[in-house]
Design a protein around this motif. Structure first.
Motif, PDB file in Angstrom:
ATOM      1  N   GLY A 296     -15.044  -9.232  15.417  1.00  0.00           N
ATOM      2  CA  GLY A 296     -15.065  -7.777  15.477  1.00  0.00           C
ATOM      3  C   GLY A 296     -14.328  -7.232  16.685  1.00  0.00           C
ATOM      4  N   SER A 297     -14.528  -5.935  16.936  1.00  0.00           N
ATOM      5  CA  SER A 297     -13.843  -5.246  18.021  1.00  0.00           C
ATOM      6  C   SER A 297     -14.741  -4.161  18.580  1.00  0.00           C
ATOM      7  CB  SER A 297     -12.527  -4.634  17.511  1.00  0.00           C
ATOM      8  OG  SER A 297     -11.963  -3.788  18.473  1.00  0.00           O
ATOM      9  N   HIS A 298     -14.595  -3.900  19.881  1.00  0.00           N
ATOM     10  CA  HIS A 298     -15.333  -2.810  20.517  1.00  0.00           C
ATOM     11  C   HIS A 298     -14.492  -1.538  20.579  1.00  0.00           C
ATOM     12  CE1 HIS A 298     -18.470  -5.624  21.597  1.00  0.00           C
ATOM     13  NE2 HIS A 298     -17.589  -6.418  22.191  1.00  0.00           N
ATOM     14  N   ASN A 299     -13.345  -1.546  19.944  1.00  0.00           N
ATOM     15  CA  ASN A 299     -12.445  -0.399  19.957  1.00  0.00           C
ATOM     16  C   ASN A 299     -13.002   0.688  19.043  1.00  0.00           C
ATOM     17  OD1 ASN A 299     -10.256   1.399  19.449  1.00  0.00           O
ATOM     18  ND2 ASN A 299      -8.819  -0.202  20.065  1.00  0.00           N
ATOM     19  N   ALA A 300     -13.275   1.873  19.613  1.00  0.00           N
ATOM     20  CA  ALA A 300     -13.858   2.964  18.839  1.00  0.00           C
ATOM     21  C   ALA A 300     -12.931   3.432  17.728  1.00  0.00           C
ATOM     22  CB  ALA A 300     -14.193   4.139  19.767  1.00  0.00           C
ATOM     23  N   ALA A 301     -11.622   3.324  17.949  1.00  0.00           N
ATOM     24  CA  ALA A 301     -10.665   3.728  16.921  1.00  0.00           C
ATOM     25  C   ALA A 301     -10.727   2.776  15.731  1.00  0.00           C
ATOM     26  CB  ALA A 301      -9.253   3.781  17.505  1.00  0.00           C
ATOM     27  N   VAL A 302     -10.903   1.481  15.991  1.00  0.00           N
ATOM     28  CA  VAL A 302     -11.051   0.519  14.903  1.00  0.00           C
ATOM     29  C   VAL A 302     -12.323   0.816  14.120  1.00  0.00           C
ATOM     30  CG1 VAL A 302     -11.428  -1.913  14.322  1.00  0.00           C
ATOM     31  CG2 VAL A 302      -9.743  -1.299  16.055  1.00  0.00           C
ATOM     32  N   ALA A 303     -13.412   1.095  14.832  1.00  0.00           N
ATOM     33  CA  ALA A 303     -14.683   1.412  14.172  1.00  0.00           C
ATOM     34  C   ALA A 303     -14.528   2.600  13.232  1.00  0.00           C
ATOM     35  CB  ALA A 303     -15.759   1.694  15.220  1.00  0.00           C
ATOM     36  N   GLU A 304     -13.730   3.568  13.627  1.00  0.00           N
ATOM     37  CA  GLU A 304     -13.499   4.746  12.788  1.00  0.00           C
ATOM     38  C   GLU A 304     -12.758   4.368  11.517  1.00  0.00           C
ATOM     39  OE1 GLU A 304     -14.161   8.682  11.919  1.00  0.00           O
ATOM     40  OE2 GLU A 304     -14.922   7.499  13.603  1.00  0.00           O
ATOM     41  N   LEU A 305     -11.838   3.404  11.616  1.00  0.00           N
ATOM     42  CA  LEU A 305     -11.082   2.979  10.441  1.00  0.00           C
ATOM     43  C   LEU A 305     -11.936   2.213   9.436  1.00  0.00           C
ATOM     44  CD1 LEU A 305      -7.613   1.735  11.758  1.00  0.00           C
ATOM     45  CD2 LEU A 305      -8.194   3.921  10.760  1.00  0.00           C
ATOM     46  N   LEU A 306     -13.034   1.622   9.898  1.00  0.00           N
ATOM     47  CA  LEU A 306     -13.817   0.743   9.041  1.00  0.00           C
ATOM     48  C   LEU A 306     -14.783   1.491   8.130  1.00  0.00           C
ATOM     49  CD1 LEU A 306     -14.640  -2.214  11.468  1.00  0.00           C
ATOM     50  CD2 LEU A 306     -12.665  -1.867   9.972  1.00  0.00           C
ATOM     51  N   ARG A 307     -14.909   2.798   8.323  1.00  0.00           N
ATOM     52  CA  ARG A 307     -15.812   3.566   7.463  1.00  0.00           C
ATOM     53  C   ARG A 307     -15.245   3.653   6.051  1.00  0.00           C
ATOM     54  NH1 ARG A 307     -16.300   8.383   7.739  1.00  0.00           N
ATOM     55  NH2 ARG A 307     -14.605   9.055   9.104  1.00  0.00           N
ATOM     56  N   GLU A 308     -16.141   3.593   5.059  1.00  0.00           N
ATOM     57  CA  GLU A 308     -15.685   3.786   3.681  1.00  0.00           C
ATOM     58  C   GLU A 308     -15.175   5.207   3.526  1.00  0.00           C
ATOM     59  OE1 GLU A 308     -17.483   2.394   0.161  1.00  0.00           O
ATOM     60  OE2 GLU A 308     -18.738   0.920   1.188  1.00  0.00           O
ATOM     61  N   ARG A 309     -14.208   5.391   2.651  1.00  0.00           N
ATOM     62  CA  ARG A 309     -13.568   6.684   2.454  1.00  0.00           C
ATOM     63  C   ARG A 309     -13.906   7.246   1.078  1.00  0.00           C
ATOM     64  NH1 ARG A 309     -12.894   7.393   7.536  1.00  0.00           N
ATOM     65  NH2 ARG A 309     -11.657   5.782   8.549  1.00  0.00           N
ATOM     66  N   PRO A 310     -14.964   8.058   0.981  1.00  0.00           N
ATOM     67  CA  PRO A 310     -15.311   8.637  -0.329  1.00  0.00           C
ATOM     68  C   PRO A 310     -14.163   9.424  -0.940  1.00  0.00           C
ATOM     69  CG  PRO A 310     -17.063   9.018   1.274  1.00  0.00           C
ATOM     70  CD  PRO A 310     -15.897   8.474   2.032  1.00  0.00           C
ATOM     71  N   GLU A 311     -13.301  10.013  -0.075  1.00  0.00           N
ATOM     72  CA  GLU A 311     -12.200  10.819  -0.599  1.00  0.00           C
ATOM     73  C   GLU A 311     -11.158   9.964  -1.323  1.00  0.00           C
ATOM     74  OE1 GLU A 311     -11.119   9.912   3.759  1.00  0.00           O
ATOM     75  OE2 GLU A 311     -12.905  10.298   2.529  1.00  0.00           O
TER      76      GLU A 311
ATOM     77  N   HIS B 200      -3.807   8.369   5.041  1.00  0.00           N
ATOM     78  CA  HIS B 200      -5.204   8.786   4.929  1.00  0.00           C
ATOM     79  C   HIS B 200      -6.140   7.788   5.618  1.00  0.00           C
ATOM     80  CE1 HIS B 200      -4.997  12.394   2.559  1.00  0.00           C
ATOM     81  NE2 HIS B 200      -4.214  11.827   1.668  1.00  0.00           N
ATOM     82  N   LEU B 201      -5.793   6.507   5.565  1.00  0.00           N
ATOM     83  CA  LEU B 201      -6.656   5.486   6.155  1.00  0.00           C
ATOM     84  C   LEU B 201      -6.610   5.515   7.683  1.00  0.00           C
ATOM     85  CD1 LEU B 201      -5.956   2.451   3.797  1.00  0.00           C
ATOM     86  CD2 LEU B 201      -7.950   3.955   3.808  1.00  0.00           C
ATOM     87  N   THR B 202      -5.456   5.858   8.248  1.00  0.00           N
ATOM     88  CA  THR B 202      -5.321   5.854   9.713  1.00  0.00           C
ATOM     89  C   THR B 202      -5.652   7.214  10.338  1.00  0.00           C
ATOM     90  OG1 THR B 202      -2.950   6.326   9.472  1.00  0.00           O
ATOM     91  CG2 THR B 202      -3.592   4.025   9.742  1.00  0.00           C
ATOM     92  N   GLU B 203      -5.584   8.280   9.564  1.00  0.00           N
ATOM     93  CA  GLU B 203      -5.783   9.630  10.106  1.00  0.00           C
ATOM     94  C   GLU B 203      -7.096   9.810  10.859  1.00  0.00           C
ATOM     95  OE1 GLU B 203      -5.485  14.243   8.502  1.00  0.00           O
ATOM     96  OE2 GLU B 203      -6.106  12.640   7.135  1.00  0.00           O
TER      97      GLU B 203
ATOM     98  N   ILE C 249       0.844  -1.190   0.000  1.00  0.00           N
ATOM     99  CA  ILE C 249       0.000   0.000   0.000  1.00  0.00           C
ATOM    100  C   ILE C 249       0.879   1.240   0.000  1.00  0.00           C
ATOM    101  CG2 ILE C 249      -1.606   1.365   1.393  1.00  0.00           C
ATOM    102  CD1 ILE C 249      -2.976  -1.095   2.245  1.00  0.00           C
ATOM    103  N   HIS C 250       0.513   2.226  -0.791  1.00  0.00           N
ATOM    104  CA  HIS C 250       1.274   3.472  -0.837  1.00  0.00           C
ATOM    105  C   HIS C 250       1.191   4.181   0.511  1.00  0.00           C
ATOM    106  CE1 HIS C 250       2.148   3.615  -5.222  1.00  0.00           C
ATOM    107  NE2 HIS C 250       1.169   2.729  -5.225  1.00  0.00           N
ATOM    108  N   LYS C 251       2.297   4.746   0.950  1.00  0.00           N
ATOM    109  CA  LYS C 251       2.393   5.330   2.291  1.00  0.00           C
ATOM    110  C   LYS C 251       1.411   6.479   2.501  1.00  0.00           C
ATOM    111  CE  LYS C 251       5.787   2.589   3.442  1.00  0.00           C
ATOM    112  NZ  LYS C 251       5.887   1.800   2.197  1.00  0.00           N
ATOM    113  N   LEU C 252       1.193   7.298   1.480  1.00  0.00           N
ATOM    114  CA  LEU C 252       0.236   8.399   1.616  1.00  0.00           C
ATOM    115  C   LEU C 252      -1.181   7.868   1.805  1.00  0.00           C
ATOM    116  CD1 LEU C 252       1.622  10.832  -1.119  1.00  0.00           C
ATOM    117  CD2 LEU C 252       1.620  11.219   1.350  1.00  0.00           C
ATOM    118  N   ILE C 253      -1.511   6.774   1.121  1.00  0.00           N
ATOM    119  CA  ILE C 253      -2.818   6.146   1.304  1.00  0.00           C
ATOM    120  C   ILE C 253      -2.944   5.604   2.725  1.00  0.00           C
ATOM    121  CG2 ILE C 253      -4.173   4.112   0.677  1.00  0.00           C
ATOM    122  CD1 ILE C 253      -4.611   6.208  -1.335  1.00  0.00           C
ATOM    123  N   ALA C 254      -1.886   4.953   3.211  1.00  0.00           N
ATOM    124  CA  ALA C 254      -1.899   4.412   4.572  1.00  0.00           C
ATOM    125  C   ALA C 254      -2.154   5.523   5.582  1.00  0.00           C
ATOM    126  CB  ALA C 254      -0.586   3.706   4.880  1.00  0.00           C
TER     127      ALA C 254
END
Length: 298
Positions: A280-295, A111-114, A104-109
């Protein structure tokens, strides 16, 4: 662990820190006689002396130094944990361990974790890059919370994981200004036998790109194979060849690496996934990562 008396270990640790049984006993609210007896019992259980007396003071033996080193690590960590547990649950930092496939390209990584770092609650992020197979193994063993990858888990392992589509981008070609100007003329025929910087990783988009080159009758001249997406861009900036990156990060690639956009290839796409354990996970940070990224969609 069943043979190790942690209370005796803790009392030994305090004695070692204080340098005398009297000072340690005062700190632990015990009598010196009680503490001395506990130390003797602990030494007998280990079969080695932890201290030797020198000029009315206690000095650690070589064996005692070894035990003290481990105890120091253990009780410093326990102290840090105690501080965290004193906080109300809603104020405790969230720990997030993310595996990122090296392809995975580092800039994409980034954006996915931000988004996880933008939560109101503090997030302590650990990122591990590597081969997807190894990252999935670590995910299964609960060493990671989520894996960001450009491919779905093998069908044989699908029942152990849950795959979440995050976004998809077409791929674009980039090059240093002089080379980019030459390649834009009569594209895509202009690519024939021009130096191409390829990833040496088994990235799905590379296979698709090679098939596209073939369909266009383009003979690929691989100038270098590099297993680091950021390093490929550095070579590209220096004019060693053209390279591919997701169109979704087109402007950042051009700005950060001082290269120019040659063309986008709609037929070649990179699709990104977040993989979690099946339960799955109850971690709120993980839940945030799982959203689709329209950008990330171009």
């Amino acid at each position: 662990m069943q043979d190790l008396n942690l209370r005796h270990l803790y009392h030994f640790w305090v004695i070692a820190h204080e340098g005398s049984i009297a000072r340690a006993a005062e700190m632990l609210d015990l009598t010196p006689q009680t503490l001395s007896g506990q130390l003797a019992t602990f030494e007998a259980s280990l079969g080695n002396a932890l201290f030797r007396r020198a000029n009315r003071s206690l000095q650690l033996t070589n064996f005692g130094q070894t035990v003290f080193g481990y105890a120091d690590d253990m009780f410093e960590t326990a102290h840090a944990l105690s501080e965290v547990l004193r906080q109300p649950p809603e104020d405790r930092p969230l720990r997030l361990s993310v595996g990122v496939s090296a392809s995975i390209h580092k800039l994409i990584a980034y954006h996915l974790t931000e988004p996880a770092l933008e939560l109101e609650r503090e997030v302590r992020l650990n990122v591990h890059s590597g081969d997807t197979v190894e990252l999935l193994r670590r995910l299964a063993q609960r060493e990671l919370d989520v894996v960001l990858t450009d491919r779905q888990p093998p069908s044989a392992e699908a029942s152990h994981f849950r795959s979440h589509r995050l976004g998809s981008s077409s791929m674009s070609l980039f090059a240093a200004p002089a080379l980019a100007a030459r390649l834009r003329a009569d594209f895509p025929a202009s690519l024939d036998l021009e130096p191409f910087l390829a990833t040496s990783l088994d990235a799905p988009y590379i296979n698709a790109l090679m098939n596209w080159f073939s369909s266009q009758g383009i003979r690929v001249k691989v100038a270098a194979e590099v297993d680091d997406s950021a390093l490929i861009k550095v070579f590209g900036r220096q004019g060693f060849g053209y390279f591919a990156a997701p169109t979704a990060i087109r402007h950042e690639v051009c700005s950060q690496y001082h290269v120019e956009h040659v063309a986008s290839i709609a037929e070649v796409r990179e699709t990104l996934f977040a993989v979690t354990r099946a339960r799955g996970s109850h971690n709120a940070a993980v839940a945030e990562l799982l959203r689709e990224r329209p950008e990330l969609e171009d």
